[in-house]
Motif scaffolding. Structure first.
Motif, PDB file in Angstrom:
ATOM      1  N   UNK A  79       0.817  -1.219   0.000  1.00 65.78           N
ATOM      2  CA  UNK A  79       0.000   0.000   0.000  1.00 65.78           C
ATOM      3  C   UNK A  79       0.848   1.265   0.000  1.00 65.78           C
ATOM      4  N   UNK A  80       2.143   1.109  -0.264  1.00 60.58           N
ATOM      5  CA  UNK A  80       3.081   2.234  -0.169  1.00 60.58           C
ATOM      6  C   UNK A  80       2.684   3.408  -1.048  1.00 60.58           C
ATOM      7  N   UNK A  81       2.159   3.134  -2.240  1.00 60.00           N
ATOM      8  CA  UNK A  81       1.859   4.206  -3.194  1.00 60.00           C
ATOM      9  C   UNK A  81       0.370   4.539  -3.249  1.00 60.00           C
ATOM     10  N   UNK A  82      -0.411   3.900  -2.408  1.00 62.74           N
ATOM     11  CA  UNK A  82      -1.867   4.070  -2.491  1.00 62.74           C
ATOM     12  C   UNK A  82      -2.333   5.370  -1.850  1.00 62.74           C
ATOM     13  N   UNK A  83      -3.271   6.022  -2.525  1.00 56.82           N
ATOM     14  CA  UNK A  83      -3.984   7.171  -1.978  1.00 56.82           C
ATOM     15  C   UNK A  83      -5.467   6.943  -2.197  1.00 56.82           C
ATOM     16  N   UNK A  84      -6.251   7.391  -1.253  1.00 53.58           N
ATOM     17  CA  UNK A  84      -7.684   7.177  -1.314  1.00 53.58           C
ATOM     18  C   UNK A  84      -8.247   7.606  -2.669  1.00 53.58           C
ATOM     19  N   UNK A  89      -4.205  -2.404  -8.453  1.00 55.58           N
ATOM     20  CA  UNK A  89      -3.440  -3.156  -9.442  1.00 55.58           C
ATOM     21  C   UNK A  89      -3.180  -4.563  -8.908  1.00 55.58           C
ATOM     22  N   UNK A  90      -3.431  -5.541  -9.732  1.00 56.57           N
ATOM     23  CA  UNK A  90      -3.232  -6.944  -9.345  1.00 56.57           C
ATOM     24  C   UNK A  90      -2.297  -7.621 -10.323  1.00 56.57           C
ATOM     25  N   UNK A  91      -1.156  -8.077  -9.832  1.00 48.43           N
ATOM     26  CA  UNK A  91      -0.207  -8.848 -10.633  1.00 48.43           C
ATOM     27  C   UNK A  91      -0.541 -10.324 -10.479  1.00 48.43           C
ATOM     28  N   UNK A 106       9.605  -3.013 -10.864  1.00 46.62           N
ATOM     29  CA  UNK A 106       8.973  -3.570 -12.052  1.00 46.62           C
ATOM     30  C   UNK A 106       7.965  -2.576 -12.594  1.00 46.62           C
ATOM     31  N   UNK A 107       7.470  -2.833 -13.808  1.00 42.73           N
ATOM     32  CA  UNK A 107       6.606  -1.877 -14.499  1.00 42.73           C
ATOM     33  C   UNK A 107       5.334  -1.568 -13.713  1.00 42.73           C
ATOM     34  N   UNK A 108       4.691  -2.593 -13.133  1.00 46.11           N
ATOM     35  CA  UNK A 108       3.431  -2.345 -12.441  1.00 46.11           C
ATOM     36  C   UNK A 108       3.616  -1.377 -11.279  1.00 46.11           C
ATOM     37  N   UNK A 109       4.702  -1.547 -10.524  1.00 42.26           N
ATOM     38  CA  UNK A 109       4.961  -0.656  -9.400  1.00 42.26           C
ATOM     39  C   UNK A 109       5.236   0.765  -9.898  1.00 42.26           C
ATOM     40  N   UNK A 110       5.933   0.886 -11.020  1.00 44.54           N
ATOM     41  CA  UNK A 110       6.186   2.209 -11.588  1.00 44.54           C
ATOM     42  C   UNK A 110       4.869   2.874 -12.010  1.00 44.54           C
ATOM     43  N   UNK A 111       3.936   2.083 -12.558  1.00 45.47           N
ATOM     44  CA  UNK A 111       2.622   2.622 -12.901  1.00 45.47           C
ATOM     45  C   UNK A 111       1.842   2.979 -11.630  1.00 45.47           C
ATOM     46  N   UNK A 112       2.009   2.166 -10.587  1.00 38.55           N
ATOM     47  CA  UNK A 112       1.294   2.408  -9.333  1.00 38.55           C
ATOM     48  C   UNK A 112       1.675   3.755  -8.731  1.00 38.55           C
ATOM     49  N   UNK A 113       2.935   4.138  -8.874  1.00 38.33           N
ATOM     50  CA  UNK A 113       3.388   5.432  -8.360  1.00 38.33           C
ATOM     51  C   UNK A 113       2.676   6.577  -9.086  1.00 38.33           C
TER      52      UNK A 113
END
Length: 502
Positions: A79-84, A89-91, A106-113
């Motif tokens: 939940x590090x990059x999550x904001x309300x 995202x589900x890998x 990885x790409x998904x985490x970069x998109x999550x940011x």
């Protein structure tokens, strides 16, 4: 990411032991979380990335209401990059255990940011620590299907879609086999899965996958057309040497076989050629990707490395050069010798205990999926094929029957693969909000959706990159076309996350 699969569909297992006998991840589909090379990953603690190691209860059989048996499926959350108000995202996990690394980069985490997303990854049933049954006997493996795996995803998403996450939009990600699952889940559950990013996925299931080596040969030809010709010539020379006792000894000595090659056993000869082809093809499949945290020696071996050797006349004839290539590959993977025995392959796929190393690598489970539902066996069975006529479909279908029983034959496989094709047929024309990514030198792109004409979905074909290249962490050395592909994914996600409805 399944580190024989992005496999088999995607994954090879380059072990640190004396033998290299596992090959099932590259005989069919592969995955990046495996992705064909099951290299040694850096060990990390859960606390390092604030990742939660958690479990969810799943039904063993989602389609039998009278079967009350359940099991525990593993997942991670970050939940590090999550904001309300952000998406989820589900890998999707594939044919190996899920790795903590994919919750940190990885790409998904970069998109999550970028999108302030809450991130999960879900381990596939029967892989890693997600063990639905006491052992892996053939009767128990009946619950290892894509339908059951997709139903697991459905239950997982529903279980997390509550309270403050009720209105969150889910985007699923996957590479290779998980990439296929990502696309299929968007098709099956459009009310739950808002969009999908499907990397190097294999959508066109078939039994005989001749396309794999054709694309591999084309990739070699881009560097130098003579490279593949020398490989074919080396293959012919090996075939000639195996006709005599002295010639066979020469092959054993120079390829450092762990065992004697029985030239009177056709399956052993086919196993030899299949293993030699797998070692070579794995380099093409993962050419210059960003798996920097895996086997560092292997990452420096590229198509250019192989072809420079195959074109170097000072090293001798084509066979001499081919031997040099395999010597380098053996050194890079810390193998003193290589097992080319059909019996060793049979052994790695016949083990049913969860506590054995072969099972931990996912060989038996993945081979079962290939033999019962997915197919896509990588063949070379004509003289003009990259590896000659030495790897026929019969080699794989015989192994299916030898491992799982006589009923797992070619006729049964034909029916099963046809059923799979029918089950996911609507994906190509009726499913929206899926972005497919494929590399031009990925040998699996021959069975992917590289050209797409579908409503509100897109296919991105990335020149010069291979299997699941877009999935790995971005670096400053990435080719501009790969960086552009990731930017395009962001563009489509921005557009789709603003849309409502299934």
């Amino acid at each position: 990411m399944s580190l024989i699969f992005c496999l088999l569909w995607c994954c090879l297992w380059w072990g640190s032991s004396a033998e290299f006998s596992s090959f099932t991840s590259l005989v069919g589909l592969g995955a990046p979380t495996s992705a064909f090379i099951r290299a040694r990953s850096i060990k990390m603690s859960l606390n390092q990335f604030n990742v939660e190691d958690s479990w969810i209860e799943q039904k063993l059989d989602h389609f039998n209401p009278n079967d009350k048996r359940t099991w525990k499926q593993r997942y991670h959350m970050n939940s590090e990059h999550y904001k309300k108000g952000g998406p989820i995202f589900l890998l999707i996990g594939g044919e190996e255990q899920i790795l903590l690394r994919w919750m940190s980069d990885g790409a998904m985490i970069e998109y999550a940011k970028i999108f302030n997303a809450l991130c999960f990854q879900l381990e596939h049933r029967y892989y890693g620590n997600s063990r639905p049954t006491d052992n892996l006997n053939t009767t128990n493996l009946v619950y290892l299907t894509t339908r059951q795996a997709l139903a697991d995803l459905e239950v997982f998403i529903k279980s997390k879609t509550k309270k403050n996450l009720r209105n969150a939009k889910w985007v699923v990600f996957g590479g290779s086999y998980p990439g296929s699952l990502a696309a299929w889940s968007r098709m099956k559950f459009p009310h739950l899965v808002h969009a999908a990013v499907s990397s190097s996925s294999i959508i066109n299931t078939k039994i005989d996958n001749k396309e794999y080596f054709k694309v591999a040969q084309k990739a070699l030809s881009v560097y130098n057309p003579k490279c593949s010709a020398h490989i074919r010539k080396a293959t012919e020379m090996i075939s000639d040497l195996l006709k005599t006792e002295n010639g066979t000894k020469y092959i054993e000595q120079n390829f450092k076989t762990c065992n004697h090659i029985n030239i009177n056993v056709k399956k052993d000869i086919r196993q030899l050629f299949q293993q030699l082809a797998v070692s070579f093809s794995a380099v093409i499949q993962y050419n210059r990707d960003n798996r920097y945290y895996e086997n560092i020696n292997q990452s420096f071996i590229t198509i250019i490395t192989l072809c420079d050797i195959m074109l170097n006349r000072t090293l001798g004839n084509p066979l001499d050069r081919y031997i040099v290539v395999h010597k380098i590959l053996r050194y890079a993977t810390n193998r003193r010798c290589s097992s080319y025995s059909y019996q060793s392959s049979l052994k790695s796929n016949a083990e049913i205990s969860w506590n054995k190393g072969y099972v931990a690598s996912g060989d038996r489970q993945w081979f079962y999926q290939l033999c019962t539902e997915l197919g896509n066996f990588i063949t070379s069975h004509k003289n003009n094929h990259l590896f000659g006529d030495n790897i026929p479909l019969e080699f794989f279908t015989d192994l299916c029957a030898d491992v799982f029983g006589e009923s797992f034959n070619l006729d049964a496989l034909k029916k099963a693969v046809e059923k799979t094709s029918i089950m996911y047929h609507d994906l190509k024309s009726k499913t929206s909000r899926i972005v497919y990514l494929h590399g031009s030198i990925d040998p699996w792109n021959g069975l992917g959706l590289t050209k797409l004409k579908a409503n509100n979905s897109v296919s991105i074909f990335i020149e010069g990159v291979s299997h699941c290249a877009d999935v790995y962490p971005s670096t400053s050395s990435d080719p501009p076309q790969l960086s552009k592909a990731r930017e395009t994914v962001v563009t489509y996600l921005k557009k789709w996350l603003e849309e409502n409805g299934p």
